[in-house]
Design a protein around this motif. Structure first.
Motif, mmCIF file in Angstrom:
data_model
loop_
_atom_site.group_PDB
_atom_site.id
_atom_site.type_symbol
_atom_site.label_atom_id
_atom_site.label_comp_id
_atom_site.label_asym_id
_atom_site.label_seq_id
_atom_site.Cartn_x
_atom_site.Cartn_y
_atom_site.Cartn_z
ATOM 1 N N LEU A 112 18.129 -56.305 66.365
ATOM 2 C CA LEU A 112 17.401 -57.496 66.810
ATOM 3 C C LEU A 112 17.995 -58.072 68.087
ATOM 4 O O LEU A 112 17.259 -58.513 68.977
ATOM 5 C CB LEU A 112 17.384 -58.551 65.694
ATOM 6 N N PHE A 113 19.313 -58.064 68.179
ATOM 7 C CA PHE A 113 20.009 -58.542 69.379
ATOM 8 C C PHE A 113 19.586 -57.707 70.584
ATOM 9 O O PHE A 113 19.179 -58.239 71.628
ATOM 10 C CB PHE A 113 21.512 -58.489 69.123
ATOM 11 N N SER A 114 19.655 -56.375 70.449
ATOM 12 C CA SER A 114 19.292 -55.494 71.573
ATOM 13 C C SER A 114 17.825 -55.643 71.963
ATOM 14 O O SER A 114 17.501 -55.788 73.144
ATOM 15 C CB SER A 114 19.574 -54.032 71.218
ATOM 16 N N TRP A 115 16.949 -55.580 70.968
ATOM 17 C CA TRP A 115 15.517 -55.675 71.274
ATOM 18 C C TRP A 115 15.169 -57.024 71.882
ATOM 19 O O TRP A 115 14.384 -57.088 72.825
ATOM 20 C CB TRP A 115 14.689 -55.442 70.025
ATOM 21 N N SER A 116 15.731 -58.104 71.341
ATOM 22 C CA SER A 116 15.400 -59.436 71.878
ATOM 23 C C SER A 116 15.940 -59.616 73.286
ATOM 24 O O SER A 116 15.422 -60.422 74.051
ATOM 25 C CB SER A 116 15.908 -60.538 70.948
ATOM 26 N N ALA A 117 16.971 -58.835 73.640
ATOM 27 C CA ALA A 117 17.502 -58.868 75.001
ATOM 28 C C ALA A 117 16.767 -57.893 75.913
ATOM 29 O O ALA A 117 17.041 -57.823 77.120
ATOM 30 C CB ALA A 117 18.995 -58.542 74.990
ATOM 31 N N GLY A 118 15.834 -57.116 75.356
ATOM 32 C CA GLY A 118 15.050 -56.183 76.157
ATOM 33 C C GLY A 118 15.682 -54.817 76.332
ATOM 34 O O GLY A 118 15.331 -54.084 77.258
ATOM 35 N N ASN A 136 12.941 -61.539 73.707
ATOM 36 C CA ASN A 136 12.746 -62.906 73.253
ATOM 37 C C ASN A 136 14.075 -63.656 73.364
ATOM 38 O O ASN A 136 14.915 -63.558 72.464
ATOM 39 C CB ASN A 136 12.239 -62.892 71.811
ATOM 40 N N PRO A 137 14.300 -64.379 74.470
ATOM 41 C CA PRO A 137 15.574 -65.077 74.662
ATOM 42 C C PRO A 137 15.897 -66.081 73.560
ATOM 43 O O PRO A 137 17.067 -66.263 73.207
ATOM 44 C CB PRO A 137 15.414 -65.786 76.005
ATOM 45 N N GLU A 138 14.865 -66.714 72.993
ATOM 46 C CA GLU A 138 15.116 -67.676 71.918
ATOM 47 C C GLU A 138 15.666 -66.982 70.673
ATOM 48 O O GLU A 138 16.608 -67.462 70.042
ATOM 49 C CB GLU A 138 13.848 -68.457 71.557
ATOM 50 N N LEU A 139 15.080 -65.841 70.332
ATOM 51 C CA LEU A 139 15.577 -65.083 69.190
ATOM 52 C C LEU A 139 16.973 -64.526 69.484
ATOM 53 O O LEU A 139 17.841 -64.538 68.615
ATOM 54 C CB LEU A 139 14.616 -63.947 68.838
ATOM 55 N N MET A 140 17.169 -64.042 70.707
ATOM 56 C CA MET A 140 18.480 -63.513 71.075
ATOM 57 C C MET A 140 19.561 -64.574 70.902
ATOM 58 O O MET A 140 20.665 -64.279 70.434
ATOM 59 C CB MET A 140 18.500 -62.994 72.512
#
Length: 186
Positions: A112-118, A136-140
């Protein structure tokens, strides 16, 4: 000791345990190193390479933990020594449960960290896991500290696990550590 239980873990359980231990410790060290001693400002490409290595080996835990949980619940495990108090047996079971939960939660929060950071999530440099969320910066901002805190908790739980195994081997002189390193003569 309960005679219906084996004295040793199966060879498959032992291999999964030690392979996952090596992968977890290596991924933890790489994550700690990249997160605390490298910076994109000064180490740019090298930091990215270390993080990619961290992700490439850590993602294998996702697959191995599923296999290990299946194996654990389809094969009998050695009984804990009768010399252990009921409260110590409870702590042993809770410690193992914590390890399994962490081995599931850490890779999930890492993905989730990697994906939310793109960024992609590679598996052994062979392929990327399918991206399940958009950047998603908010999720990150939420999953990054969860991943970091879980990694610290995991580190402490693993160190406790190692110390408990060594205590059983050298102080209690029971079969706990041998059950994960030896095979029955049958």
């Amino acid at each position: 000791m309960n005679n219906s239980k084996p004295q040793y873990y199966t060879r498959t359980a032992q291999v999964l345990h030690w392979v996952m231990a090596i992968i977890f410790i290596a991924a933890w060290i790489l994550g700690f190193y990249s997160g605390n001693f490298l910076s994109y400002a000064t180490d740019g490409a090298f930091k990215a390479d270390v993080i990619t290595l961290h992700k490439s080996i850590a993602t294998t835990i996702i697959f191995l933990v599923v296999i290990r949980i299946f194996w654990r619940y389809t094969h009998p495990v050695p009984a804990l020594p009768d010399s252990m108090s009921p409260s110590m047996k409870l702590f042993a079971h809770l410690g193992h449960l914590a390890l399994y939960l962490i081995l599931v939660a850490l890779p999930i929060t890492g993905c989730l960290f990697s994906w939310s950071a793109g960024y992609p999530v590679p598996v052994l440099y062979l392929f990327n896991l399918p991206t399940l969320i958009q950047p998603n910066p908010e999720l990150m901002a939420i999953v990054k500290p969860i991943h970091v805190y879980l990694s610290w908790i995991a580190g402490f739980v693993v160190v406790g696990h190692i110390l408990a195994a060594l205590k059983h081997h050298f102080i209690d002189k029971d079969n706990i550590l041998r059950s994960m390193t030896r095979q029955s003569d049958k």
